[in-house]
Scaffold this motif. Structure first.
Motif, PDB file in Angstrom:
ATOM      1  N   GLY A 191       0.546  -1.129  -0.047  1.00 54.93           N
ATOM      2  CA  GLY A 191      -0.129   0.252  -0.271  1.00 54.93           C
ATOM      3  C   GLY A 191       0.499   1.552   0.306  1.00 54.93           C
ATOM      4  N   ASP A 192       0.662   2.234  -0.259  1.00 56.19           N
ATOM      5  CA  ASP A 192       0.992   3.973   0.048  1.00 56.19           C
ATOM      6  C   ASP A 192       0.539   4.361   0.494  1.00 56.19           C
ATOM      7  N   SER A 193       0.063   4.049   1.711  1.00 54.22           N
ATOM      8  CA  SER A 193       0.514   4.964   2.848  1.00 54.22           C
ATOM      9  C   SER A 193       1.155   4.407   4.269  1.00 54.22           C
ATOM     10  N   LEU A 194       1.807   5.128   5.290  1.00 57.34           N
ATOM     11  CA  LEU A 194       2.455   4.765   6.458  1.00 57.34           C
ATOM     12  C   LEU A 194       1.850   4.273   7.522  1.00 57.34           C
ATOM     13  N   GLU A 195       1.007   5.312   7.571  1.00 57.48           N
ATOM     14  CA  GLU A 195      -0.559   4.650   8.888  1.00 57.48           C
ATOM     15  C   GLU A 195      -1.151   4.002   8.330  1.00 57.48           C
ATOM     16  N   ASN A 196      -2.235   4.294   7.393  1.00 54.66           N
ATOM     17  CA  ASN A 196      -3.234   3.156   7.321  1.00 54.66           C
ATOM     18  C   ASN A 196      -2.185   1.426   6.039  1.00 54.66           C
ATOM     19  N   ASP A 197      -1.169   1.419   5.556  1.00 53.76           N
ATOM     20  CA  ASP A 197      -1.913   0.066   5.341  1.00 53.76           C
ATOM     21  C   ASP A 197       0.749  -0.542   6.138  1.00 53.76           C
ATOM     22  N   TYR A 198       0.712   0.136   6.109  1.00 47.01           N
ATOM     23  CA  TYR A 198       2.364  -0.302   6.266  1.00 47.01           C
ATOM     24  C   TYR A 198       2.779  -0.418   8.011  1.00 47.01           C
ATOM     25  N   ARG A 199       1.954   0.066   8.212  1.00 45.53           N
ATOM     26  CA  ARG A 199       1.823   0.112  10.506  1.00 45.53           C
ATOM     27  C   ARG A 199       0.194  -0.817  10.797  1.00 45.53           C
ATOM     28  N   GLY A 200      -0.130  -0.821   9.811  1.00 40.95           N
ATOM     29  CA  GLY A 200      -1.648  -1.735   9.691  1.00 40.95           C
ATOM     30  C   GLY A 200      -1.590  -3.147   9.771  1.00 40.95           C
ATOM     31  N   ALA A 201      -0.796  -2.751   8.125  1.00 41.61           N
ATOM     32  CA  ALA A 201      -0.648  -4.587   8.197  1.00 41.61           C
ATOM     33  C   ALA A 201       0.858  -5.364   9.219  1.00 41.61           C
ATOM     34  N   LYS A 202       1.928  -4.515   9.603  1.00 45.40           N
ATOM     35  CA  LYS A 202       2.243  -5.092  10.419  1.00 45.40           C
ATOM     36  C   LYS A 202       1.871  -5.515  11.413  1.00 45.40           C
ATOM     37  N   ALA A 203       1.043  -4.613  11.808  1.00 55.47           N
ATOM     38  CA  ALA A 203       0.689  -4.436  13.204  1.00 55.47           C
ATOM     39  C   ALA A 203      -0.330  -5.686  13.290  1.00 55.47           C
ATOM     40  N   ALA A 204      -0.547  -6.464  12.438  1.00 55.56           N
ATOM     41  CA  ALA A 204      -1.915  -7.666  11.799  1.00 55.56           C
ATOM     42  C   ALA A 204      -0.979  -8.778  11.658  1.00 55.56           C
ATOM     43  N   GLY A 205       0.798  -8.502  11.960  1.00 54.40           N
ATOM     44  CA  GLY A 205       1.405  -9.567  11.130  1.00 54.40           C
ATOM     45  C   GLY A 205       2.014  -9.936   9.938  1.00 54.40           C
ATOM     46  N   LEU A 206       0.985  -9.187   8.778  1.00 55.47           N
ATOM     47  CA  LEU A 206       1.544  -9.437   7.307  1.00 55.47           C
ATOM     48  C   LEU A 206       2.701  -8.893   7.140  1.00 55.47           C
ATOM     49  N   ARG A 207       3.140  -8.882   6.101  1.00 52.23           N
ATOM     50  CA  ARG A 207       4.818  -8.703   5.843  1.00 52.23           C
ATOM     51  C   ARG A 207       4.272  -7.244   4.963  1.00 52.23           C
ATOM     52  N   PRO A 208       4.806  -5.931   5.626  1.00 54.20           N
ATOM     53  CA  PRO A 208       4.408  -5.034   4.219  1.00 54.20           C
ATOM     54  C   PRO A 208       5.659  -4.413   3.943  1.00 54.20           C
ATOM     55  N   PHE A 209       4.724  -3.648   2.708  1.00 56.73           N
ATOM     56  CA  PHE A 209       5.579  -3.171   1.758  1.00 56.73           C
ATOM     57  C   PHE A 209       4.659  -1.384   1.287  1.00 56.73           C
ATOM     58  N   LEU A 210       6.165  -0.287   1.366  1.00 60.41           N
ATOM     59  CA  LEU A 210       5.268   0.659   2.053  1.00 60.41           C
ATOM     60  C   LEU A 210       5.859   0.788   0.253  1.00 60.41           C
ATOM     61  N   LEU A 211       4.492   1.545  -0.328  1.00 62.27           N
ATOM     62  CA  LEU A 211       5.390   2.153  -2.042  1.00 62.27           C
ATOM     63  C   LEU A 211       4.645   3.056  -2.279  1.00 62.27           C
ATOM     64  N   GLN A 212       5.734   3.494  -3.341  1.00 61.17           N
ATOM     65  CA  GLN A 212       6.061   5.836  -2.899  1.00 61.17           C
ATOM     66  C   GLN A 212       5.953   6.084  -4.284  1.00 61.17           C
ATOM     67  N   ARG A 213       4.981   6.028  -4.537  1.00 60.89           N
ATOM     68  CA  ARG A 213       4.600   7.101  -5.986  1.00 60.89           C
ATOM     69  C   ARG A 213       5.030   8.044  -6.083  1.00 60.89           C
TER      70      ARG A 213
END
Length: 213
Positions: A191-213
C-alpha cells in the motif's frame, strides 16, 4: 524471501489513482452546474477535509443501510470541500450536482491504472499466488474494478464500509485473510500509506511493503 500464499493490496493510490487530481474532477463537474472554481483550491480543500473526516466504516450497520451511509459520508466531504473553497452557496441544486459527481466516480472514466500494476498482477497470477484487496473505500470499488478490467485478478475484496472497520485497524486485515484461509505470516500487504497500510499490516502480522508513488 519465501513466496507468500496471498498478496493483498490497497486500492486507490496503489493499484489506480485519479487522473489529474480530485480538484480537477470536482471543478469540471461543478462547471456543468454553473459553478466556477479553481481546481487547485478544490484539491487542497478536499485533502484538508478528507484528513479530518472519520474513516469510512459503519460498525453495526445493516447491509441494506450501507449504500445510503456511503453516499451521505461522501456528500458531507463534498459539501465541506466546496464550503472551504467559498463556493458552496453558488450551487442552485447541490444534491443534483453531488449525485452526478458520485455516479461519475463509480465509472472507470476518472481513474487510471498505474503502469507497473498489470505486469505485476500478471506475474503473480502466473505464479498462482492468491491476490486480494483491502481498501478504506465504498461499494463503488466493484464497478470501478470491473470498468478497469482489474477485478479478474482478485479472489477477495474487503472494504471498510461493509465490514465495519477501517485500516489501520488490524481487524480488517484479519477479515481479509479469513477469506483466503491464510495466516498473517503467509501474506504480504502492499500500500501507499505509511499509517493505514504499512503500519496497519505490520500490526496485523503481515509482511508490509510501502509503495512510494
Amino acid at each position: 524471501m519465501s513466496k507468500p500464499k496471498v498478496i493483498l493490496f490497497d486500492a486507490v493510490g496503489t493499484l489506480f489513482g485519479v487522473k489529474g487530481s480530485v480538484g480537477e474532477v470536482y471543478s469540471a463537474i461543478a462547471q456543468e452546474f454553473g459553478v466556477q472554481v479553481e481546481p487547485k483550491l478544490l484539491d487542497q480543500a478536499f485533502h484538508d477535509t478528507f484528513k479530518k473526516t472519520v474513516p469510512l466504516a459503519f460498525p453495526g450497520a445493516k447491509w441494506v443501510e450501507i449504500p445510503e451511509k456511503e453516499y451521505n459520508w461522501w456528500q458531507a466531504i463534498a459539501k465541506a470541500t466546496f464550503a472551504q473553497a467559498g463556493v458552496l452557496e453558488d450551487f442552485q441544486d447541490f444534491p443534483a450536482f453531488f449525485n452526478r459527481l458520485y455516479g461519475y466516480f463509480a465509472t472507470p472514466d476518472p481513474w487510471e491504472i498505474y503502469p507497473d500494476i498489470l505486469p505485476s498482477l500478471e506475474k503473480w497470477r502466473y505464479e498462482r499466488i492468491e491476490l486480494g484487496i483491502i481498501s478504506n473505500f465504498d461499494s463503488r470499488i466493484h464497478s470501478v474494478l470491473d470498468g478497469l478490467d482489474l477485478k479478474k485478478f482478485f479472489q477477495s475484496i474487503t472494504i471498510s464500509s461493509s465490514c465495519g472497520v477501517a485500516k489501520p485497524n488490524p481487524k480488517i486485515f484479519t477479515k481479509a485473510l479469513e477469506k483466503h484461509q491464510c495466516s498473517p505470516s503467509q501474506a504480504w500487504f502492499i500500500g501507499d500509506s505509511l499509517e493505514n497500510d504499512y503500519r496497519g499490516a505490520k500490526a496485523a502480522g503481515l509482511r508490509p511493503f510501502l509503495l512510494q508513488r
